[in-house]
Design an enzyme around this catalytic site. Structure first.
Site, PDB file in Angstrom:
ATOM      1  N   ASP A  39      76.547  12.460  85.165  1.00 21.14           N
ATOM      2  CA  ASP A  39      76.727  12.199  86.596  1.00 21.14           C
ATOM      3  C   ASP A  39      77.858  13.022  87.201  1.00 21.14           C
ATOM      4  OD1 ASP A  39      76.453   8.580  86.613  1.00 21.14           O
ATOM      5  OD2 ASP A  39      74.944  10.144  86.830  1.00 21.14           O
ATOM      6  N   LYS A  61      74.180  12.294  91.375  1.00 23.46           N
ATOM      7  CA  LYS A  61      73.751  11.863  92.716  1.00 23.46           C
ATOM      8  C   LYS A  61      75.032  11.464  93.427  1.00 23.46           C
ATOM      9  CE  LYS A  61      71.192   8.749  90.810  1.00 23.46           C
ATOM     10  NZ  LYS A  61      70.631   7.416  90.733  1.00 23.46           N
ATOM     11  N   MET A 175      81.478   1.819  96.307  1.00 19.06           N
ATOM     12  CA  MET A 175      80.773   2.640  97.306  1.00 19.06           C
ATOM     13  C   MET A 175      81.042   2.122  98.708  1.00 19.06           C
ATOM     14  SD  MET A 175      77.186   3.253  95.273  1.00 19.06           S
ATOM     15  CE  MET A 175      77.138   1.825  94.211  1.00 19.06           C
TER      16      MET A 175
HETATM   17  N1  SAH Z   1      79.145   2.332  86.988  1.00 14.36           N
HETATM   18  C1  SAH Z   1      80.338   2.621  87.772  1.00 14.36           C
HETATM   19  C2  SAH Z   1      80.096   2.450  89.255  1.00 14.36           C
HETATM   20  C3  SAH Z   1      79.062   3.380  89.828  1.00 14.36           C
HETATM   21  S1  SAH Z   1      78.915   3.236  91.558  1.00 14.36           S
HETATM   22  C4  SAH Z   1      81.503   1.748  87.288  1.00 14.36           C
HETATM   23  O1  SAH Z   1      81.291   0.811  86.513  1.00 14.36           O
HETATM   24  O2  SAH Z   1      82.646   2.021  87.678  1.00 14.36           O
HETATM   25  C5  SAH Z   1      79.978   4.511  92.125  1.00 14.36           C
HETATM   26  C6  SAH Z   1      81.197   3.905  92.776  1.00 14.36           C
HETATM   27  O3  SAH Z   1      82.104   3.453  91.778  1.00 14.36           O
HETATM   28  C7  SAH Z   1      82.013   4.862  93.619  1.00 14.36           C
HETATM   29  O4  SAH Z   1      81.466   5.013  94.900  1.00 14.36           O
HETATM   30  C8  SAH Z   1      83.334   4.135  93.663  1.00 14.36           C
HETATM   31  O5  SAH Z   1      83.282   3.035  94.554  1.00 14.36           O
HETATM   32  C9  SAH Z   1      83.425   3.567  92.261  1.00 14.36           C
HETATM   33  N2  SAH Z   1      84.185   4.431  91.343  1.00 14.36           N
HETATM   34  C10 SAH Z   1      83.721   5.041  90.236  1.00 14.36           C
HETATM   35  N3  SAH Z   1      84.713   5.721  89.605  1.00 14.36           N
HETATM   36  C11 SAH Z   1      85.827   5.518  90.345  1.00 14.36           C
HETATM   37  C12 SAH Z   1      87.186   5.933  90.218  1.00 14.36           C
HETATM   38  N4  SAH Z   1      87.602   6.711  89.208  1.00 14.36           N
HETATM   39  N5  SAH Z   1      88.063   5.526  91.166  1.00 14.36           N
HETATM   40  C13 SAH Z   1      87.669   4.726  92.191  1.00 14.36           C
HETATM   41  N6  SAH Z   1      86.411   4.302  92.349  1.00 14.36           N
HETATM   42  C14 SAH Z   1      85.500   4.685  91.447  1.00 14.36           C
END
Ligand code: SAH
Length: 261
Positions: A39, A61, A175
């Site tokens: 990703d 994406k 998100m």
């Molecule tokens: N599976 C992922 C989430 C995927 S959805 C998890 O468990 O973290 C994608 C969203 O995750 C982003 O839009 C943001 O809101 C959050 N996100 C993912 N990595 C991040 C990071 N390093 N810092 C802040 N938000 C993060």
């Protein structure tokens, strides 16, 4: 290792970005894969752990800039496994949290391809750790809600605001950057206090991390002025208002937002 034969798939949690926040299992599986589908959220240092002869395939994406749709990703994973590859599908954070894991699991099941999940550190955990704060708080935040505030382009955000506006909960909003205005407005309209503490973090655990404290009524301003292009998480609730040392980073950010005098 017997848990990763040819022709099988692992959905692997890559954590929030810092390679040291990978599990040891994730690190081993990435090193064993013959192909890694990854990703946009997966940090470059995590990809460096793949074997030199492994294929790295970007299937990212990012909101509004879809390069591959979910059906295509499902198909690529299944085809690679059926061709006898050891497939790692690497996803940011935990694959089972807002990660479309179900589609990929079902596609593998339907094709008779063995598939397993290796969990990862989710963004909310990394964000709270960066702030040096707890997501739950004895007596004040007894509930932790993970919610996504992503709406399809052109569609209204439909969330159960009455349930979300719980003063004894911490909301971890994934998100949610683009929806910060709607989140603030709707939660206040549903009864949450305008001065409810909010913490925002972008790119948690990465060198380019940015983090800020604000309050619910100022959240739209904070999200607009303080955040850049990276993935961002919003944390809302009393637990985010507990005492914490102020780092120089926080101090300048808050001054910029007119929060301290
Ligand atoms: N599976 C992922 C989430 C995927 S959805 C998890 O468990 O973290 C994608 C969203 O995750 C982003 O839009 C943001 O809101 C959050 N996100 C993912 N990595 C991040 C990071 N390093 N810092 C802040 N938000 C993060």
């Amino acid at each position: 290792m017997s848990d990763f034969p040819n022709g099988t798939v692992w959905l692997v949690g890559a954590g929030p970005g810092d390679p040291e926040l990978l599990t040891r299992k994730a690190e081993r599986l990435i090193g064993m894969a013959s192909v890694v589908f990854h990703d946009a959220l997966v940090g470059p240092e995590v990809l460096d752990l793949a074997a030199p002869d492994a294929r790295l395939v970007y299937v990212g994406k990012r909101s509004g800039r879809h390069s591959k749709d979910q059906g295509t990703i499902d198909k690529l994973i299944v085809e690679a496994a059926l061709a006898g590859e050891r497939v790692v599908r690497l996803k940011g954070g935990d694959p089972a949290i807002f990660g479309r894991a179900t589609e990929e699991l079902e596609a593998c099941h339907a094709a008779g391809v063995p598939v397993r999940i290796c969990p990862g550190v989710t963004a909310a955990s990394a964000a709270a750790a960066s702030f040096g704060q707890s997501l739950t708080l004895r007596g004040l935040a007894r509930k932790l809600t993970f919610v996504t505030a992503h709406a399809r382009a052109g569609e209204e955000l439909t969330l159960d605001w009455a349930t979300l506006a719980d003063p004894e909960a911490t909301l971890a909003i994934y998100m949610g950057k683009a929806a910060a205005g709607a989140v603030s407005r709707n939660l206040i309209a549903a009864g949450l206090a305008p001065d409810t503490p909010v913490a925002l973090v972008e790119s948690a655990s990465l060198p380019c991390e940015r983090r800020f404290h604000s309050r619910l009524d100022l959240l739209p301003l904070a999200a607009q002025t303080a955040l850049g292009d990276g993935p961002a998480l919003l944390l809302i609730g009393k637990a985010m208002g507990t005492a914490r040392p102020t780092t120089p980073h926080d101090a300048s950010a808050l001054a910029e937002l007119g929060q301290i005098g």
